[in-house]
Enzyme design. Structure first.
Site, PDB file in Angstrom:
ATOM      1  N   ARG A   2       1.343   6.955  -6.696  1.00 59.26           N
ATOM      2  CA  ARG A   2       0.224   7.897  -6.886  1.00 59.26           C
ATOM      3  C   ARG A   2       0.675   9.332  -6.659  1.00 59.26           C
ATOM      4  NH1 ARG A   2      -5.291   7.130  -3.430  1.00 59.26           N
ATOM      5  NH2 ARG A   2      -3.730   7.028  -1.745  1.00 59.26           N
ATOM      6  N   TYR A   7      -0.812  12.867   6.851  1.00 59.53           N
ATOM      7  CA  TYR A   7      -0.402  11.802   7.772  1.00 59.53           C
ATOM      8  C   TYR A   7       1.103  11.885   8.052  1.00 59.53           C
ATOM      9  CZ  TYR A   7      -4.667   8.797   7.377  1.00 59.53           C
ATOM     10  OH  TYR A   7      -5.920   8.261   7.433  1.00 59.53           O
ATOM     11  N   ARG A  41     -11.333  13.289   2.224  1.00 63.20           N
ATOM     12  CA  ARG A  41     -12.266  12.424   2.963  1.00 63.20           C
ATOM     13  C   ARG A  41     -13.616  12.300   2.259  1.00 63.20           C
ATOM     14  NH1 ARG A  41      -9.167   9.301   6.061  1.00 63.20           N
ATOM     15  NH2 ARG A  41      -7.712  10.514   7.302  1.00 63.20           N
ATOM     16  N   TYR A  67       0.836  -1.209   0.000  1.00 69.18           N
ATOM     17  CA  TYR A  67       0.000   0.000   0.000  1.00 69.18           C
ATOM     18  C   TYR A  67       0.871   1.260   0.000  1.00 69.18           C
ATOM     19  CZ  TYR A  67      -3.126   3.690   1.630  1.00 69.18           C
ATOM     20  OH  TYR A  67      -3.808   4.872   1.764  1.00 69.18           O
ATOM     21  N   GLU A  89     -13.936  -1.300   6.319  1.00 70.05           N
ATOM     22  CA  GLU A  89     -13.883   0.030   5.698  1.00 70.05           C
ATOM     23  C   GLU A  89     -15.210   0.234   4.973  1.00 70.05           C
ATOM     24  OE1 GLU A  89     -10.193   1.387   3.897  1.00 70.05           O
ATOM     25  OE2 GLU A  89     -11.305   2.075   2.146  1.00 70.05           O
TER      26      GLU A  89
HETATM   27  C1  3EB Z   1      -7.570   5.859   5.866  1.00 72.23           C
HETATM   28  O1  3EB Z   1      -8.440   6.607   6.293  1.00 72.23           O
HETATM   29  C2  3EB Z   1      -8.011   4.484   5.494  1.00 72.23           C
HETATM   30  O2  3EB Z   1      -5.304   5.553  -0.144  1.00 72.23           O
HETATM   31  O3  3EB Z   1      -6.932   6.203  -1.457  1.00 72.23           O
HETATM   32  C3  3EB Z   1      -9.262   5.225   2.836  1.00 72.23           C
HETATM   33  C4  3EB Z   1      -9.653   5.863   1.653  1.00 72.23           C
HETATM   34  C5  3EB Z   1      -7.980   4.752   2.958  1.00 72.23           C
HETATM   35  C6  3EB Z   1      -8.751   6.030   0.599  1.00 72.23           C
HETATM   36  C7  3EB Z   1      -6.498   5.779  -0.358  1.00 72.23           C
HETATM   37  C8  3EB Z   1      -7.082   4.921   1.891  1.00 72.23           C
HETATM   38  C9  3EB Z   1      -7.464   5.555   0.728  1.00 72.23           C
HETATM   39  O4  3EB Z   1      -6.364   6.194   5.783  1.00 72.23           O
HETATM   40  C10 3EB Z   1      -7.520   4.032   4.177  1.00 72.23           C
END
Ligand code: 3EB
Length: 340
Positions: free
Chosen positions: A155, A208, A221, A148, A331
């Site tokens: 990306r 992050y 989000r 990942y 999820e």
């Molecule tokens: C998170 O909140 C959970 O890498 O495109 C959620 C939605 C998550 C999209 C992405 C990853 C992605 O980090 C994982």
């Protein structure tokens, strides 16, 4: 009769005549895990190489245009568009990206997004609204890094190379793992910019800290998109993360409650920017991804308790998938379209 330029429908896969294919932008086939590839669809179709849980063997989610579509294909990417939006699917085998030093998944991801951005620029529909990202073995380490995290490098590098913003106007997205299959990315894009939405309970994913990988994930989000006569709410894949931390390790019921609390909060945030009537949790179409198929009864019970039982069972589709952090068991993503 609808005046919206885009509609969303779920079909069992044998009623292919229900919509004239000229107005089908594209689709996603859910529940194709373990099946032999069927005849090539006449429209872009993303195949989710996993099982639908608790219901039909396969279902197809379809994006329908109110006008006839144009289409094209190049370099593993198929697309269809109308005057204002485009749906595309790109599927790449990592085996074709075995250059020295760079993990193949990272290289394939960068190539896929470069091709997507080149297409959107050429089609003059540059705004990326929503992406659906699937890959094999998302939690496995290779080349010294979890896959990942390799995906996130590819990306983000593609966004950077295309001179696309890394912290504003990022699409809504999801990223999940299946046991097998190619890197598969579906996307919706349009002429008009989205309104990106962040979640006050969660750190923005693009911010992050480094402990989650050398490059941050490139998504918002949620997003509000505005084709003519409509407003679409896309809720990105959402999990049991508060601030930047995964919580409720090993407790799928508590993780599901936390996830739905996060979705409630992000829908509230979206409603403060929405141009149509407020979006309600009980009208959204959900995809729910479970790491363990055996958790289905417990997770379904939490959704039914918090959201009420679904008026239409097709509005909550449960799928087996690996979430992008090994400790996350569930999820949830969601969407709805309002007239405007
Ligand atoms: C998170 O909140 C959970 O890498 O495109 C959620 C939605 C998550 C999209 C992405 C990853 C992605 O980090 C994982």
């Amino acid at each position: 009769m609808s005046t919206t330029s885009l509609q969303f429908a779920i079909a069992s896969t044998d009623d292919t005549d229900q919509h004239t294919s000229a107005q089908l932008l594209g689709s996603a086939l859910l529940g194709a895990g373990g099946r032999l590839p069927s005849a090539r669809a006449p429209w872009p179709k993303q195949t989710l190489q996993t099982e639908l849980l608790g219901g039909q063997a396969t279902l197809e989610e379809r994006w329908l245009s109110s006008s006839d579509c144009r289409e094209g294909e190049q370099d593993g990417l198929r697309w269809r568009r109308n005057d204002e939006l485009l749906y595309g699917v790109i599927e790449l085998d990592e085996g074709g990206f075995d250059a020295a030093g760079i993990p193949p998944l990272q290289a394939a991801t960068e190539a896929a997004y470069q091709r997507i951005f080149a297409l959107l620029d050429a089609q003059q529909l540059p705004q990326l609204w929503r992406t659906w990202n699937y890959m094999a073995a998302i939690n496995r380490d290779s080349h010294g890094l979890e896959r990942y995290r390799q995906f996130n490098i590819g990306r983000q590098d593609a966004f950077r190379a295309a001179r696309r913003a890394l912290e504003v106007q990022l699409p809504a997205a999801c990223a999940l793992g299946f046991a097998d299959g190619p890197l598969s990315i579906a996307f919706l894009a349009g002429r008009t910019p989205i309104i990106p939405i962040e979640n006050p309970r969660q750190m923005s994913a693009f911010a992050y800290p480094r402990r989650y990988g050398p490059r941050s994930p490139s998504f918002s989000r949620a997003a509000l998109a505005h084709p003519a006569g409509a407003e679409i709410l896309f809720i990105s894949g959402t999990a049991s993360i508060v601030d930047h931390r995964s919580i409720h390790d090993g407790d799928v019921v508590a993780q599901t409650h936390e996830t739905l609390c996060n979705i409630g909060t992000v829908v509230d945030a979206a409603n403060r920017r929405a141009l149509s009537v407020p979006f309600r949790l009980d009208e959204l179409h959900y995809r729910i991804y479970l790491r363990h198929a055996a958790d289905l009864p417990q997770v379904t019970a939490v959704l039914d308790e918090v959201l009420g039982p679904p008026a239409n069972p097709m509005s909550r589709l449960y799928l087996r998938a690996d979430v992008c952090r090994a400790e996350l068991l569930v999820e949830v993503e969601a969407q709805a379209i309002h007239p405007r």
